[in-house]
Design a protein around this motif. Sequence first.
Motif, PDB file in Angstrom:
ATOM      1  N   GLY A 177       0.717  -1.417   0.069  1.00 46.30           N
ATOM      2  CA  GLY A 177      -0.115   0.067   0.164  1.00 46.30           C
ATOM      3  C   GLY A 177       1.043   1.358  -0.163  1.00 46.30           C
ATOM      4  N   LEU A 178       1.471   1.145   1.070  1.00 46.98           N
ATOM      5  CA  LEU A 178       2.923   2.554   1.185  1.00 46.98           C
ATOM      6  C   LEU A 178       4.154   2.519  -0.703  1.00 46.98           C
ATOM      7  N   PHE A 179       3.867   1.494  -1.132  1.00 43.12           N
ATOM      8  CA  PHE A 179       4.699   1.748  -2.194  1.00 43.12           C
ATOM      9  C   PHE A 179       3.602   2.612  -3.646  1.00 43.12           C
ATOM     10  N   ALA A 180       2.183   1.384  -3.922  1.00 46.05           N
ATOM     11  CA  ALA A 180       1.713   2.487  -4.586  1.00 46.05           C
ATOM     12  C   ALA A 180       1.262   3.518  -4.057  1.00 46.05           C
ATOM     13  N   TRP A 181       0.930   3.973  -3.045  1.00 51.44           N
ATOM     14  CA  TRP A 181       0.919   5.391  -2.495  1.00 51.44           C
ATOM     15  C   TRP A 181       2.099   6.387  -3.343  1.00 51.44           C
ATOM     16  N   ALA A 182       3.115   5.978  -3.082  1.00 55.27           N
ATOM     17  CA  ALA A 182       4.797   7.100  -2.953  1.00 55.27           C
ATOM     18  C   ALA A 182       4.284   7.060  -4.687  1.00 55.27           C
ATOM     19  N   TYR A 183       4.629   5.604  -5.327  1.00 55.53           N
ATOM     20  CA  TYR A 183       4.268   5.610  -6.950  1.00 55.53           C
ATOM     21  C   TYR A 183       3.233   6.121  -7.559  1.00 55.53           C
ATOM     22  N   SER A 184       2.409   6.425  -6.775  1.00 54.68           N
ATOM     23  CA  SER A 184       0.687   6.361  -8.050  1.00 54.68           C
ATOM     24  C   SER A 184       0.781   8.464  -8.492  1.00 54.68           C
ATOM     25  N   GLY A 185       0.268   8.269  -9.970  1.00 52.77           N
ATOM     26  CA  GLY A 185       0.392   9.082 -10.244  1.00 52.77           C
ATOM     27  C   GLY A 185      -0.040  11.225  -9.926  1.00 52.77           C
ATOM     28  N   LYS A 186      -0.945  10.313  -8.958  1.00 55.90           N
ATOM     29  CA  LYS A 186      -0.972  11.551  -8.243  1.00 55.90           C
ATOM     30  C   LYS A 186      -0.736  12.374  -7.509  1.00 55.90           C
ATOM     31  N   ARG A 187       0.312  11.665  -6.971  1.00 55.94           N
ATOM     32  CA  ARG A 187       1.238  12.303  -6.585  1.00 55.94           C
ATOM     33  C   ARG A 187       2.386  13.232  -6.603  1.00 55.94           C
ATOM     34  N   LYS A 188       2.301  12.893  -7.956  1.00 51.62           N
ATOM     35  CA  LYS A 188       3.948  12.968  -8.679  1.00 51.62           C
ATOM     36  C   LYS A 188       4.328  14.727  -8.360  1.00 51.62           C
ATOM     37  N   ALA A 189       2.754  15.570  -8.348  1.00 52.27           N
ATOM     38  CA  ALA A 189       3.864  16.539  -8.123  1.00 52.27           C
ATOM     39  C   ALA A 189       3.294  17.353  -7.184  1.00 52.27           C
ATOM     40  N   SER A 190       3.103  16.767  -5.657  1.00 55.61           N
ATOM     41  CA  SER A 190       3.259  17.665  -4.590  1.00 55.61           C
ATOM     42  C   SER A 190       4.883  16.693  -3.728  1.00 55.61           C
ATOM     43  N   PHE A 191       4.608  15.857  -4.091  1.00 56.55           N
ATOM     44  CA  PHE A 191       6.744  15.077  -4.336  1.00 56.55           C
ATOM     45  C   PHE A 191       7.185  15.870  -5.275  1.00 56.55           C
ATOM     46  N   GLY A 192       7.159  16.428  -6.004  1.00 58.19           N
ATOM     47  CA  GLY A 192       8.361  17.082  -6.606  1.00 58.19           C
ATOM     48  C   GLY A 192       8.536  18.429  -6.371  1.00 58.19           C
ATOM     49  N   GLU A 193       6.895  18.923  -5.975  1.00 55.05           N
ATOM     50  CA  GLU A 193       7.607  20.458  -4.648  1.00 55.05           C
ATOM     51  C   GLU A 193       8.556  20.569  -3.911  1.00 55.05           C
ATOM     52  N   ALA A 194       7.975  18.995  -3.328  1.00 57.81           N
ATOM     53  CA  ALA A 194       8.371  18.655  -1.862  1.00 57.81           C
ATOM     54  C   ALA A 194      10.287  18.967  -2.402  1.00 57.81           C
ATOM     55  N   ALA A 195      10.771  18.358  -3.250  1.00 55.55           N
ATOM     56  CA  ALA A 195      11.757  18.654  -3.770  1.00 55.55           C
ATOM     57  C   ALA A 195      12.160  19.919  -4.091  1.00 55.55           C
ATOM     58  N   ARG A 196      12.259  20.521  -4.823  1.00 58.96           N
ATOM     59  CA  ARG A 196      12.316  22.143  -5.387  1.00 58.96           C
ATOM     60  C   ARG A 196      12.467  22.794  -3.269  1.00 58.96           C
TER      61      ARG A 196
END
Length: 51
Positions: A20-39
């Motif tokens: 479940g954690l793996f699916a949450w982390a690599y889901s397409g819906k989270r990409k923008a949020s993780f990209g913002e956190a990376a910057r």
Amino acid sequence: MDIGTLRGIGTLIVFLAFIGLFAWAYSGKRKASFGEAARLPFADDDPEPRP
């Protein structure tokens, strides 16, 4: 129920949580949020070099 059965159930629960954690982390819906956190570490950098 013996200890082996309980350990098996515990292993299954942890495995399902991992999937479940793996699916949450690599889901397409989270990409923008993780990209913002990376910057974030670069947010305070000056865009122009100092002389």
